[in-house]
Design a protein around this motif. Structure first.
Motif, PDB file in Angstrom:
ATOM      1  N   LEU A  63      47.308  28.121  43.436  1.00 19.98           N
ATOM      2  CA  LEU A  63      48.290  28.031  42.318  1.00 19.98           C
ATOM      3  C   LEU A  63      49.679  27.120  42.940  1.00 19.98           C
ATOM      4  O   LEU A  63      50.069  26.335  42.707  1.00 19.98           O
ATOM      5  CB  LEU A  63      48.565  29.105  41.696  1.00 19.98           C
ATOM      6  N   ASP A  64      50.115  28.014  44.223  1.00 19.62           N
ATOM      7  CA  ASP A  64      51.450  27.376  44.943  1.00 19.62           C
ATOM      8  C   ASP A  64      51.175  26.065  45.200  1.00 19.62           C
ATOM      9  O   ASP A  64      51.852  24.913  45.184  1.00 19.62           O
ATOM     10  CB  ASP A  64      51.731  28.126  45.932  1.00 19.62           C
ATOM     11  N   ALA A  65      49.982  25.541  45.779  1.00 24.94           N
ATOM     12  CA  ALA A  65      49.502  24.340  46.275  1.00 24.94           C
ATOM     13  C   ALA A  65      49.553  23.270  45.071  1.00 24.94           C
ATOM     14  O   ALA A  65      50.027  22.122  45.145  1.00 24.94           O
ATOM     15  CB  ALA A  65      48.164  24.181  46.876  1.00 24.94           C
ATOM     16  N   LEU A  66      49.001  23.755  44.038  1.00 21.78           N
ATOM     17  CA  LEU A  66      49.227  23.021  42.589  1.00 21.78           C
ATOM     18  C   LEU A  66      50.539  22.632  42.315  1.00 21.78           C
ATOM     19  O   LEU A  66      50.895  21.353  41.963  1.00 21.78           O
ATOM     20  CB  LEU A  66      48.171  23.574  41.717  1.00 21.78           C
ATOM     21  N   ALA A  69      52.089  20.213  44.300  1.00 17.54           N
ATOM     22  CA  ALA A  69      51.449  18.676  44.291  1.00 17.54           C
ATOM     23  C   ALA A  69      51.670  18.019  42.716  1.00 17.54           C
ATOM     24  O   ALA A  69      51.715  16.797  42.980  1.00 17.54           O
ATOM     25  CB  ALA A  69      50.065  18.834  44.432  1.00 17.54           C
ATOM     26  N   VAL A  70      52.046  18.653  41.801  1.00 19.19           N
ATOM     27  CA  VAL A  70      52.169  17.918  40.518  1.00 19.19           C
ATOM     28  C   VAL A  70      53.428  18.483  39.880  1.00 19.19           C
ATOM     29  O   VAL A  70      54.175  19.646  40.287  1.00 19.19           O
ATOM     30  CB  VAL A  70      51.067  18.015  39.636  1.00 19.19           C
ATOM     31  N   GLU A  71      54.192  17.711  39.098  1.00 15.52           N
ATOM     32  CA  GLU A  71      55.353  17.969  38.336  1.00 15.52           C
ATOM     33  C   GLU A  71      54.979  19.081  37.289  1.00 15.52           C
ATOM     34  O   GLU A  71      53.725  18.926  36.470  1.00 15.52           O
ATOM     35  CB  GLU A  71      55.750  16.911  37.670  1.00 15.52           C
ATOM     36  N   CYS A  72      55.414  20.362  37.168  1.00 16.43           N
ATOM     37  CA  CYS A  72      55.091  21.429  36.189  1.00 16.43           C
ATOM     38  C   CYS A  72      56.211  22.444  36.321  1.00 16.43           C
ATOM     39  O   CYS A  72      57.016  22.443  37.372  1.00 16.43           O
ATOM     40  CB  CYS A  72      53.765  21.912  36.643  1.00 16.43           C
ATOM     41  N   ASP A  73      56.058  23.305  35.322  1.00 18.56           N
ATOM     42  CA  ASP A  73      57.043  24.587  35.305  1.00 18.56           C
ATOM     43  C   ASP A  73      56.862  25.555  36.235  1.00 18.56           C
ATOM     44  O   ASP A  73      55.700  26.288  35.779  1.00 18.56           O
ATOM     45  CB  ASP A  73      57.356  24.856  33.902  1.00 18.56           C
ATOM     46  N   GLY A  74      56.970  25.478  37.453  1.00 19.74           N
ATOM     47  CA  GLY A  74      56.356  26.701  38.335  1.00 19.74           C
ATOM     48  C   GLY A  74      56.327  28.075  38.068  1.00 19.74           C
ATOM     49  O   GLY A  74      55.680  28.560  38.056  1.00 19.74           O
ATOM     50  N   PRO A  75      57.657  28.537  37.765  1.00 20.88           N
ATOM     51  CA  PRO A  75      57.761  29.865  37.436  1.00 20.88           C
ATOM     52  C   PRO A  75      57.338  30.236  36.193  1.00 20.88           C
ATOM     53  O   PRO A  75      56.614  31.366  35.949  1.00 20.88           O
ATOM     54  CB  PRO A  75      59.563  29.937  37.044  1.00 20.88           C
ATOM     55  N   ALA A  76      56.962  29.418  35.031  1.00 20.83           N
ATOM     56  CA  ALA A  76      56.220  29.809  33.922  1.00 20.83           C
ATOM     57  C   ALA A  76      54.766  29.791  34.206  1.00 20.83           C
ATOM     58  O   ALA A  76      54.042  30.704  33.698  1.00 20.83           O
ATOM     59  CB  ALA A  76      56.619  28.653  32.763  1.00 20.83           C
ATOM     60  N   LEU A  77      54.359  29.067  35.123  1.00 24.79           N
ATOM     61  CA  LEU A  77      52.893  28.875  35.595  1.00 24.79           C
ATOM     62  C   LEU A  77      52.446  30.112  36.255  1.00 24.79           C
ATOM     63  O   LEU A  77      51.526  30.775  36.073  1.00 24.79           O
ATOM     64  CB  LEU A  77      52.852  27.494  36.330  1.00 24.79           C
ATOM     65  N   ARG A  78      53.514  30.663  37.356  1.00 29.53           N
ATOM     66  CA  ARG A  78      53.151  31.836  37.886  1.00 29.53           C
ATOM     67  C   ARG A  78      53.241  33.122  37.102  1.00 29.53           C
ATOM     68  O   ARG A  78      52.394  33.822  37.491  1.00 29.53           O
ATOM     69  CB  ARG A  78      54.208  32.116  38.979  1.00 29.53           C
ATOM     70  N   ALA A  79      54.257  33.123  35.999  1.00 33.40           N
ATOM     71  CA  ALA A  79      54.220  34.190  35.244  1.00 33.40           C
ATOM     72  C   ALA A  79      52.510  34.020  34.406  1.00 33.40           C
ATOM     73  O   ALA A  79      52.383  35.434  34.361  1.00 33.40           O
ATOM     74  CB  ALA A  79      55.288  34.020  34.195  1.00 33.40           C
ATOM     75  N   LEU A  80      52.410  33.074  34.006  1.00 30.87           N
ATOM     76  CA  LEU A  80      51.113  33.191  33.494  1.00 30.87           C
ATOM     77  C   LEU A  80      49.863  33.630  34.222  1.00 30.87           C
ATOM     78  O   LEU A  80      48.977  34.361  33.787  1.00 30.87           O
ATOM     79  CB  LEU A  80      50.721  31.728  32.779  1.00 30.87           C
ATOM     80  N   TRP A  81      49.918  33.181  35.535  1.00 27.36           N
ATOM     81  CA  TRP A  81      48.858  33.827  36.632  1.00 27.36           C
ATOM     82  C   TRP A  81      49.056  35.286  36.509  1.00 27.36           C
ATOM     83  O   TRP A  81      47.963  35.970  36.624  1.00 27.36           O
ATOM     84  CB  TRP A  81      49.052  33.053  37.676  1.00 27.36           C
ATOM     85  N   GLN A  82      50.332  35.752  36.819  1.00 24.11           N
ATOM     86  CA  GLN A  82      50.516  37.291  36.890  1.00 24.11           C
ATOM     87  C   GLN A  82      49.737  37.998  35.730  1.00 24.11           C
ATOM     88  O   GLN A  82      49.321  39.018  35.905  1.00 24.11           O
ATOM     89  CB  GLN A  82      51.865  37.517  37.170  1.00 24.11           C
ATOM     90  N   GLN A  83      49.863  37.395  34.494  1.00 25.73           N
ATOM     91  CA  GLN A  83      49.487  38.105  33.413  1.00 25.73           C
ATOM     92  C   GLN A  83      47.670  38.046  33.555  1.00 25.73           C
ATOM     93  O   GLN A  83      47.230  38.964  32.944  1.00 25.73           O
ATOM     94  CB  GLN A  83      49.781  37.351  31.949  1.00 25.73           C
ATOM     95  N   ALA A  84      47.275  36.792  33.909  1.00 22.48           N
ATOM     96  CA  ALA A  84      45.922  36.778  33.960  1.00 22.48           C
ATOM     97  C   ALA A  84      45.098  37.657  35.058  1.00 22.48           C
ATOM     98  O   ALA A  84      44.194  38.183  34.853  1.00 22.48           O
ATOM     99  CB  ALA A  84      45.624  35.284  34.445  1.00 22.48           C
ATOM    100  N   VAL A  85      45.758  37.833  36.286  1.00 20.86           N
ATOM    101  CA  VAL A  85      45.374  38.616  37.449  1.00 20.86           C
ATOM    102  C   VAL A  85      45.320  40.154  36.828  1.00 20.86           C
ATOM    103  O   VAL A  85      45.047  41.012  37.218  1.00 20.86           O
ATOM    104  CB  VAL A  85      45.879  38.437  38.585  1.00 20.86           C
TER     105      VAL A  85
END
Length: 344
Positions: A63-66, A69-85
């Protein structure tokens, strides 16, 4: 580049499903093929196929690598990942393979050059749903309610960020035109350390993973261990792939220094670096798991090996056979992963 995505498994629910959908959206918005995504993130096309199709929850390092590599909202994406795991399905999916997936991996070719001759399985036609697997379990009602509330907040943050930032293109859902390509962030080609200055540092954080090569690899059961080398940084490190939590690999030098690549969760990891500037120093990588231990033969002068052998730059890939030095003709774009960050 748009994709005709296969329907996600029905057993994939809550934040894990939303995370897979968000990963698909980011890939399409960036206009990347699966091969290009694998090259930019140093993760294999096979790994991305599993994550994008909901077969596994993406690892934090990938996820950090992605995000890099691309333009995105990193903090929000990590928060979503934390909910998933945090959910039952996400936690178990990150810790073990299903029996069905293990059988599929055993049947699939492990040679990077063979596996990559065909186009990646990124466009999968919709059909009958895949059979339910043991590790996708529906959460209990109370947990599901809490996860849904948190998910709504995260998704609102993701969408608000996209619309509030005028520099971020947003595709109109009412049109059928291809998504606007978002240019990747520029990445510096110069590492920040060399030789002794790289000792006990992270190869990704220092930029040493950008020209990394696999000089040796071997297999313990299904676990693959590697000796990785950066010519620019004059440094080496160990990597381990296709393992389980608590499996680990170590790299030891003849001077007594060592580093460990321990799998905390997921199925891969890599160690910090050791200096390889002195051609007289030898290095040895050993793998450790419940089924047994294995050490690759010691080697020295990695710079001389690279100078005399056409070993391509690229992420770690499963070796062409059991044991020995990695094939110099292995496809540099094939890569399983590495944690604690995206370099393997």
């Amino acid at each position: 580049m748009g994709s005709a995505w296969k329907q996600l498994p029905e057993e994939l629910t809550g934040p894990a499903r939303s995370l897979a959908e968000e990963l698909r959206t980011l890939k399409d918005a960036a206009g990347l093929s699966l091969s290009e995504l694998a090259t930019r993130t140093h993760y294999s096309r096979a790994s991305w196929e599993r994550w994008l199709n909901g077969k596994r929850v993406i690892t934090e390092q990938a996820l950090d690598a992605l995000i890099g590599a691309v333009e995105c909202d990193g903090p929000a994406l990590r928060a979503l990942w934390q909910q998933a795991v945090a959910g039952p399905s996400g936690a178990e999916a990150g810790a073990q393979d299903t029996a069905a997936e293990a059988d599929a991996d055993a049947d699939a070719p492990r040679v990077a050059g063979v596996q990559d001759t065909a186009e990646p399985v990124e466009v999968l036609p919709a059909g009958e749903p895949e059979p339910a697997t043991a590790w996708w379990r529906r959460p209990a009602p109370l947990l599901a309610c809490a996860a849904v509330v948190a998910l709504v907040l995260v998704l609102v943050g993701l969408r608000a960020t996209r619309h509030d930032d005028p520099s971020t293109p947003v595709a109109d859902p009412g049109t059928s035109s291809a998504p606007v390509t978002v240019p990747a962030k520029p990445v510096s080609s110069d590492p920040t350390c060399q030789a002794m200055g790289c000792a006990h540092k992270n190869p990704k954080d220092t930029g040493c993973g950008k020209d990394a090569r696999t000089l040796q690899s071997d297999v313990i059961g299904k676990v693959v261990i590697y000796l990785r080398y950066s010519q620019k940084c004059q440094a080496v490190w160990a990597a381990i792939n296709e393992g389980q939590p608590q499996d680990y690999a170590t790299i030891t030098s003849s001077t007594g220094e060592s580093e460990q690549a321990l799998i905390h969760y997921g199925y891969d990891n890599y160690s910090l670096m050791l200096s390889a500037a002195d051609p007289a120093v030898t290095f040895q990588v050993c793998g450790h798991q419940p089924e047994g231990n294995l050490c690759i033969a010691p080697m020295s002068d990695p710079a001389g090996m690279v100078a005399s052998t056409p070993i391509p730059v690229g992420p770690a890939s499963p070796p062409p056979g059991v044991g020995g030095t990695a094939s110099p003709t292995a496809d540099a774009t094939a890569s399983p992963s590495a944690a604690p960050t995206a370099v393997s």
